[in-house]
Design a protein around this motif. Structure first.
Motif, PDB file in Angstrom:
ATOM      1  N   GLU A   1      -1.194 -11.158 -14.751  1.00  0.00           N
ATOM      2  CA  GLU A   1       0.109 -10.207 -14.304  1.00  0.00           C
ATOM      3  C   GLU A   1      -0.662  -8.834 -13.200  1.00  0.00           C
ATOM      4  N   THR A   2      -1.641  -9.007 -12.600  1.00  0.00           N
ATOM      5  CA  THR A   2      -1.431  -7.999 -11.683  1.00  0.00           C
ATOM      6  C   THR A   2      -1.970  -8.489 -10.502  1.00  0.00           C
ATOM      7  N   SER A   3      -2.535  -9.480 -10.420  1.00  0.00           N
ATOM      8  CA  SER A   3      -3.177 -10.435  -9.049  1.00  0.00           C
ATOM      9  C   SER A   3      -2.362 -11.211  -8.569  1.00  0.00           C
TER      10      SER A   3
ATOM     11  N   ARG B   1     -11.606 -12.030  -9.775  1.00  0.00           N
ATOM     12  CA  ARG B   1     -10.523 -11.336 -10.534  1.00  0.00           C
ATOM     13  C   ARG B   1     -10.016 -11.419 -11.659  1.00  0.00           C
TER      14      ARG B   1
ATOM     15  N   ALA C   1      -7.722   0.194 -12.932  1.00  0.00           N
ATOM     16  CA  ALA C   1      -6.092   1.027 -12.922  1.00  0.00           C
ATOM     17  C   ALA C   1      -7.052   2.561 -11.901  1.00  0.00           C
TER      18      ALA C   1
END
Length: 224
Positions: free
Chosen positions: A184-186, A214, A221
């Motif tokens: 979702e973020t990588s 990861r 964050a």
């Protein structure tokens, strides 16, 4: 928007594929498991689509005019036939594609596997027609093994699907859940996952050091 493509997960046991076509048209496919299937009336179909928390999907469904009624397509089970285990192969007869292995279509593997089988068939034909089925089925089995394990493991993530949850299946599903969260973020993890499910990279690539880092140690964050 280029399109929408979602997977089917235990949290959201329904999915959608929304893709553009010529003439400013879109084609929408909905997928469900067990008894929770997309309705075939227009109102129910639209309501089912908007169960997914995707604003672009809801916008297209609500603002577009259906050109045809929804059409159902049901697949009761994935099926693999082990022709490579036969002791006698009739000459002049060869099973291929879905006749060997029919996958759950929500994973989109069937055509890719058939293309890989075609490459193996071409290679097997260099040895002539005598003994062709035996040579081809042995190679096709190797092609099918990985996508079959992925599809079966994906299906067995759902409690409603009957089958044995081996240690291998439980570990794979546990790891894939963490990997998808990291994706979702990588972008690197997301690309690695898509290459694997599209059969352009082996499953081992999902355990490369950079991907593992990861998955298990995502960046924290930073508050502004």
């Amino acid at each position: 928007m280029l399109g929408v493509l979602t997977g089917v997960t235990p949290r959201y046991p329904f999915g959608a594929a929304l893709l553009p076509m010529e003439g400013d048209r879109w084609i929408l496919t909905l997928a469900g498991l067990g008894d929770d299937l997309p309705p075939t009336d227009e109102e129910g179909f639209a309501a089912y689509a908007t169960r997914l928390p995707i604003a672009d999907l809801a916008e297209v469904v609500h603002r577009s005019r259906p050109l045809t009624p929804p059409r159902p397509f049901r697949v009761p089970a994935s099926v693999r036939r082990r022709y490579e285990r036969l002791t006698h192969h009739p000459e002049g007869f060869l099973a291929f594609g879905d006749a060997i292995c029919a996958f759950n279509p929500i994973y989109g593997q069937g055509m890719t596997v058939a293309a890989l089988e075609a490459l193996e068939l071409r290679a097997a034909l260099t040895g002539g027609l005598t003994g062709l089925p035996k040579r081809f089925y042995a190679k096709a089995s190797t092609v099918i093994d990985t996508p079959w394990d992925m599809a079966v493991g994906g299906d067995l993530a759902f409690a409603s699907v009957p089958g044995e949850r081996t240690a291998k299946v439980r570990f794979f599903n546990w790891y894939i859940a963490k990997l998808l969260h990291a994706a979702e973020t990588s972008p690197e993890v997301a690309i690695a996952f898509h290459r694997t499910v599209n059969l352009t990279a082996p499953p081992q690539s999902l355990f490369a050091p950079a991907i593992l880092r990861r998955v298990f140690f995502p960046p924290r964050a930073v508050n502004p």
